[in-house]
Design a protein around this motif. Structure first.
Motif, PDB file in Angstrom:
ATOM      1  N   LYS A 124     -15.302  -5.832 -23.731  1.00 63.03           N
ATOM      2  CA  LYS A 124     -16.672  -5.697 -23.084  1.00 63.03           C
ATOM      3  C   LYS A 124     -17.252  -7.298 -22.814  1.00 63.03           C
ATOM      4  CE  LYS A 124     -18.297  -3.272 -26.504  1.00 63.03           C
ATOM      5  NZ  LYS A 124     -16.978  -3.014 -27.245  1.00 63.03           N
ATOM      6  N   SER A 125     -17.320  -7.840 -23.664  1.00 58.30           N
ATOM      7  CA  SER A 125     -17.918  -9.312 -23.637  1.00 58.30           C
ATOM      8  C   SER A 125     -17.137  -9.810 -22.597  1.00 58.30           C
ATOM      9  CB  SER A 125     -17.918 -10.152 -24.942  1.00 58.30           C
ATOM     10  OG  SER A 125     -18.313  -9.431 -25.861  1.00 58.30           O
ATOM     11  N   THR A 126     -15.782  -9.995 -22.561  1.00 54.48           N
ATOM     12  CA  THR A 126     -14.875 -10.666 -21.705  1.00 54.48           C
ATOM     13  C   THR A 126     -15.041 -10.099 -20.217  1.00 54.48           C
ATOM     14  OG1 THR A 126     -13.438 -10.887 -23.380  1.00 54.48           O
ATOM     15  CG2 THR A 126     -12.790 -11.171 -21.201  1.00 54.48           C
ATOM     16  N   ARG A 285      -9.878  -7.337 -33.667  1.00 55.47           N
ATOM     17  CA  ARG A 285     -10.168  -8.182 -34.845  1.00 55.47           C
ATOM     18  C   ARG A 285     -10.606  -7.613 -35.940  1.00 55.47           C
ATOM     19  NH1 ARG A 285     -14.612 -10.682 -30.852  1.00 55.47           N
ATOM     20  NH2 ARG A 285     -14.904  -8.811 -30.236  1.00 55.47           N
ATOM     21  N   ARG A 290     -14.395 -10.632 -37.793  1.00 56.61           N
ATOM     22  CA  ARG A 290     -15.361 -10.560 -37.278  1.00 56.61           C
ATOM     23  C   ARG A 290     -16.594 -11.326 -38.084  1.00 56.61           C
ATOM     24  NH1 ARG A 290     -16.400  -6.331 -33.550  1.00 56.61           N
ATOM     25  NH2 ARG A 290     -14.415  -5.728 -32.956  1.00 56.61           N
TER      26      ARG A 290
HETATM   27  P1  ATP Z   1     -16.898  -6.014 -29.495  1.00 59.66           P
HETATM   28  O1  ATP Z   1     -17.389  -4.562 -29.350  1.00 59.66           O
HETATM   29  O2  ATP Z   1     -16.160  -6.351 -30.959  1.00 59.66           O
HETATM   30  O3  ATP Z   1     -17.929  -7.015 -29.216  1.00 59.66           O
HETATM   31  P2  ATP Z   1     -15.326  -6.513 -27.065  1.00 59.66           P
HETATM   32  O4  ATP Z   1     -15.066  -5.280 -26.541  1.00 59.66           O
HETATM   33  O5  ATP Z   1     -16.712  -7.262 -26.502  1.00 59.66           O
HETATM   34  O6  ATP Z   1     -15.600  -6.750 -28.647  1.00 59.66           O
HETATM   35  P3  ATP Z   1     -14.049  -8.999 -26.539  1.00 59.66           P
HETATM   36  O7  ATP Z   1     -15.067  -9.813 -27.497  1.00 59.66           O
HETATM   37  O8  ATP Z   1     -14.605  -9.190 -24.958  1.00 59.66           O
HETATM   38  O9  ATP Z   1     -14.198  -7.502 -27.179  1.00 59.66           O
HETATM   39  O10 ATP Z   1     -12.667  -9.284 -26.674  1.00 59.66           O
HETATM   40  C1  ATP Z   1     -12.038  -9.349 -28.030  1.00 59.66           C
HETATM   41  C2  ATP Z   1     -11.208 -10.571 -28.048  1.00 59.66           C
HETATM   42  O11 ATP Z   1     -10.095 -10.800 -27.067  1.00 59.66           O
HETATM   43  C3  ATP Z   1     -12.028 -12.192 -27.718  1.00 59.66           C
HETATM   44  O12 ATP Z   1     -11.371 -13.077 -28.660  1.00 59.66           O
HETATM   45  C4  ATP Z   1     -11.376 -12.533 -26.380  1.00 59.66           C
HETATM   46  O13 ATP Z   1     -11.353 -13.966 -26.280  1.00 59.66           O
HETATM   47  C5  ATP Z   1      -9.792 -11.997 -26.362  1.00 59.66           C
HETATM   48  N1  ATP Z   1      -9.554 -11.658 -25.057  1.00 59.66           N
HETATM   49  C6  ATP Z   1     -10.120 -10.764 -24.114  1.00 59.66           C
HETATM   50  N2  ATP Z   1      -9.227 -10.664 -23.040  1.00 59.66           N
HETATM   51  C7  ATP Z   1      -8.100 -11.343 -23.387  1.00 59.66           C
HETATM   52  C8  ATP Z   1      -7.133 -11.320 -22.589  1.00 59.66           C
HETATM   53  N3  ATP Z   1      -6.753 -10.793 -21.193  1.00 59.66           N
HETATM   54  N4  ATP Z   1      -5.869 -12.059 -23.150  1.00 59.66           N
HETATM   55  C9  ATP Z   1      -6.230 -12.660 -24.529  1.00 59.66           C
HETATM   56  N5  ATP Z   1      -7.289 -12.502 -25.201  1.00 59.66           N
HETATM   57  C10 ATP Z   1      -8.188 -11.834 -24.597  1.00 59.66           C
END
Ligand code: ATP
Length: 422
Positions: A124-126, A285, A290
């Protein structure tokens, strides 16, 4: 000027639409340089003749639309090239949002408000970072709204906030955190105080709406809202609440058909809800990891990225401050005074007497001038951490990014703790 180049290391040749994914091993640093072609990291373009450094725990994807040659040096836990990415879908999403912004510009209305939802570890954050980067790269000034109190990127854990994005995120450090608007929540899960979480969500929506009224460019650029990975029960209610408070136009659901169906059922029909797959690169993670990233986030707040600042440490007299915790412990309904609901309890300001139990806790320094200002929904100036309490001298020692004295009298206690050791 002499340009430094990487010596040795491993070269990766990426064809168009490929992605190089790597993770940095514990206690290692990985260096990266782009040798040929064009590539981007989560929507930020790489520059030639620059060495990028990534610290341990970093999980990075270098994507190329055209093809490129990347050099990596240092110990990676994994490093591989993937041909399967959802980047085209994300780019199309950006294009659709950009059309909405153009429309908003023509009609002098407001641009799209997008909310990104989904379970934990779906990226999501990405996706937020990507959409914000693409928007700012075409000249927009989108606002990033961070509602993730656990793994947020606008400030320390236990807060929500908003950030006006004026340039693409730095490849190594993320978005420049100049003047973010930050509110104290005090815990790393919204469930710790749902009422407060709603109040802060509503406050951010109100502040954003006000800014849109004042600045047409901000209004037309719209916002991207990141949310928590908690999507069941009360978590789902909080997503619905946020969607209503912000009057979102688009909800991107990552990787969860059930959540998608629930939202389609519950949202008004003018809200566009799209289901998109997560990237295979997103790394799961663990709880431990975390905790580590939360800790790093607080460390970065005090010490700066790569420890480029040095925080101040000084004593504060008990009499010079007032510490409060938001929310009294829950009591059974039958024990509440007549006319009070459990929710009133959640918004109560409970005075905290300084004592050994607050050592290592993070405190938010409220910008409220007087107690009559609403402490709950006033944004914060910054944070301190208590490193020692001296009951005899009635003082405590704090770690602070700014020198003494504290700018205000009112402090809000957070559950988040930080030990200043490394
Ligand atoms: P949360 O709900 O815990 O906040 P999230 O859904 O927001 O998680 P992200 O923080 O966007 O998830 O991504 C999790 C991890 O995966 C991050 O460390 C990010 O850098 C990594 N990541 C995201 N996309 C990729 C990718 N395509 N290849 C490698 N690593 C990635």
């Amino acid at each position: 000027e002499e340009i430094e180049h990487l010596q040795g290391g491993k070269e990766y040749n990426l064809s168009q639409d490929n992605e190089l994914r790597f993770e940095v091993e514990n206690n290692e640093i990985v260096q990266m340089e782009i040798k040929e072609g064009l590539a981007e990291v989560f929507g930020s373009e790489l520059m030639k003749n620059r060495i990028y450094k990534f610290a341990s725990g970093s999980k990075i994807a270098v994507f190329t639309w055209q093809g490129c040659k990347i050099l990596l040096r240092g110990k990676t836990e994994v490093a591989y090239v993937s041909k399967e990415t959802p980047m085209m879908v994300y780019l199309n999403t950006h294009a659709a949002l950009e059309q909405m912004r153009q429309q908003a510009e023509l009609e002098a209305t407001r641009g799209p408000k997008v909310m990104v939802v989904g379970p934990g570890d779906v990226g999501k954050s990405t996706v937020c970072r990507l959409l914000l980067n693409y928007a700012v790269r075409v000249g927009r000034r989108p606002t990033f709204i961070e509602l993730d109190v656990g793994q947020g990127s606008v400030s320390v854990p236990g807060t929500v906030g908003a950030l006006l994005v004026e340039r693409p995120a730095d490849v190594e450090q993320g978005f420049a955190l100049t003047a973010p608007l930050v509110y104290h929540f005090g815990a790393t899960s919204p469930g710790a105080n749902m009422k407060l979480y709603e109040i802060l969500t509503a406050k951010l929506a109100e502040v954003f709406a006000m800014r849109c009224k004042t600045y047409s460019r901000i209004a037309q650029s719209g916002c991207v809202i990141n949310t928590c990975g908690w999507i069941k029960g009360e978590g789902y209610q909080s997503l619905k609440y946020a969607a209503q408070a912000f009057e979102v136009d688009v909800i991107i659901v990552l990787d969860q058909e059930r959540l998608y169906n629930e939202l389609v059922r519950d949202m008004p029909s003018f809200v566009k809800i799209v289901l998109q797959s997560k990237s295979g690169g997103v790394v799961e993670r663990s709880q431990g990891f975390r905790r580590f990233t939360r800790d790093e986030k607080v460390r970065e707040y005090f010490y700066g990225f790569n420890c480029c600042y040095y925080p101040h440490s000084f004593e504060v007299k008990f009499v010079d401050v007032e510490i409060y915790k938001v929310g009294a412990p829950p009591v059974p309904n039958s024990c509440l005074p007549l006319g009070m609901t459990p929710e009133d309890n959640q918004t109560k300001l409970v005075p905290v007497n300084p004592g050994p139990e607050i050592v290592h806790h993070l405190l938010s320094v409220s910008l409220a001038d007087t107690k009559e200002d609403d402490l709950l929904s006033t944004n914060v100036a910054g944070f301190i951490v208590i490193t020692n309490v001296d009951m005899e001298r009635k003082t405590f020692t704090v770690l602070s990014p700014a020198p003494r004295p504290l700018p205000r009298r009112y402090l809000l206690l957070s559950d988040v703790r930080f030990m200043d050791i490394k």
